[in-house]
Design an enzyme around this catalytic site. Structure first.
Site, PDB file in Angstrom:
ATOM      1  N   SER A 197       0.842  -1.195   0.000  1.00 39.11           N
ATOM      2  CA  SER A 197       0.000   0.000   0.000  1.00 39.11           C
ATOM      3  C   SER A 197       0.872   1.238   0.000  1.00 39.11           C
ATOM      4  CB  SER A 197      -0.880   0.007   1.258  1.00 39.11           C
ATOM      5  OG  SER A 197      -1.555   1.241   1.408  1.00 39.11           O
ATOM      6  N   TYR A 246      -2.260  -0.631  10.330  1.00 39.76           N
ATOM      7  CA  TYR A 246      -2.412  -1.036   8.924  1.00 39.76           C
ATOM      8  C   TYR A 246      -1.144  -0.723   8.143  1.00 39.76           C
ATOM      9  CZ  TYR A 246      -3.821  -0.761   4.026  1.00 39.76           C
ATOM     10  OH  TYR A 246      -3.883  -0.902   2.662  1.00 39.76           O
TER      11      TYR A 246
END
Length: 268
Positions: free
Chosen positions: A142, A155
């Site tokens: 990501s 995350y």
């Protein structure tokens, strides 16, 4: 690795980017083994595959279940005869809260799905990939894996771990038939918040998203192009490309910029 006539495993194939990857691979002439924890989502993917559904097999399982993942390669090989590639796409985000307010159950879930799920899949399939004339491993990290996003600290930590895991694996596999790609997407228009069970933490004042979302079908095409060109690193979306450049020049400034963009999501 050209995907035509290859057998590719995709996690998270029941919705969002995973579904678009499955459909794009099928339309490119690949056979696909799609897995997801959501059996109903997989059935929808099969329906959307249309005439290509004969080249699609689905498996409902939780990638955090190591025993289930370790049993998967033989099931896929029994169906298709081999495995040429895996795309570790399945992932979840955390509630948009500061670390001090994040409970350990949420921390464990994010790390187990994003990092250990990817690790289990890679370990389970790697011996079979090494036996193929050519093969490919693609791990979806990501933009949050290289750039801090407030309210998504765990995350980001999980995706940073996926990034370095993938890069380390790429180095270990130099000189073999297996190529490795790490994918760093920016914001995408998927239902990851719903699937992660954190939709109630995403109330934005005025109802407007803080960033423009890339359509998942476009993201899927960018990723498959990266696989077919054996790219080491694929940035997906204008935001990911921009912030990668800014972060390299001035990490603190980049972090402050993202904070200013995302602060509306954080509870006061």
């Amino acid at each position: 690795m050209k995907v035509q006539n290859k057998i590719v495993v995709v996690t998270g194939g029941g919705s969002g980017l995973g579904r678009e990857l499955v459909l794009a691979l099928l339309s490119s002439g690949a056979s696909v083994a799609a897995m997801d924890i959501n059996a109903a989502g997989l059935e929808e993917t099969v329906a959307l595959a249309g005439m290509n559904r004969g080249n699609l097999a689905t498996y409902a399982l939780n990638i955090t279940d190591r025993a289930a993942v370790e049993a998967l390669p033989e099931q896929v090989i029994a169906r298709f005869g081999a495995v040429d590639g895996i795309i570790n796409n399945a992932g979840v985000i955390q509630p948009f809260v500061r670390l001090k307010d994040l409970d350990y159950a949420a921390i464990d879930r994010v790390m187990n799905v994003n990092l250990f799920g990817t690790l289990y899949m890679t370990k389970a399939f790697l011996p079979h990939l090494l036996a193929r004339p050519e093969a490919h491993i693609t791990n979806i990290s990501s933009m949050g894996g290289f750039l801090p996003v407030p309210g998504q600290t765990i995350y980001g930590a999980s995706k940073a771990a996926v990034k370095l895991l993938t890069e380390g694996l790429s180095s270990e596999l130099l000189g073999t038939n297996v190529r490795v790609t790490v994918v760093l997407p920016g914001a995408m228009g998927t239902n990851i918040a719903v699937n992660s069970g954190v939709m109630d933490t995403l109330e934005v004042k005025g109802g407007e998203a803080p960033v423009k979302m890339l359509a998942p079908d476009k993201a899927a095409r960018i990723i498959i192009d990266g696989i077919e060109n054996n790219r080491f690193r694929v940035l997906v979306g204008a935001d990911a490309r921009l912030m990668d450049a800014v972060y390299r020049l001035n990490p603190q400034r980049a972090a402050r910029f993202i904070y200013d963009q995302m602060k509306a999501l954080l509870p006061q």
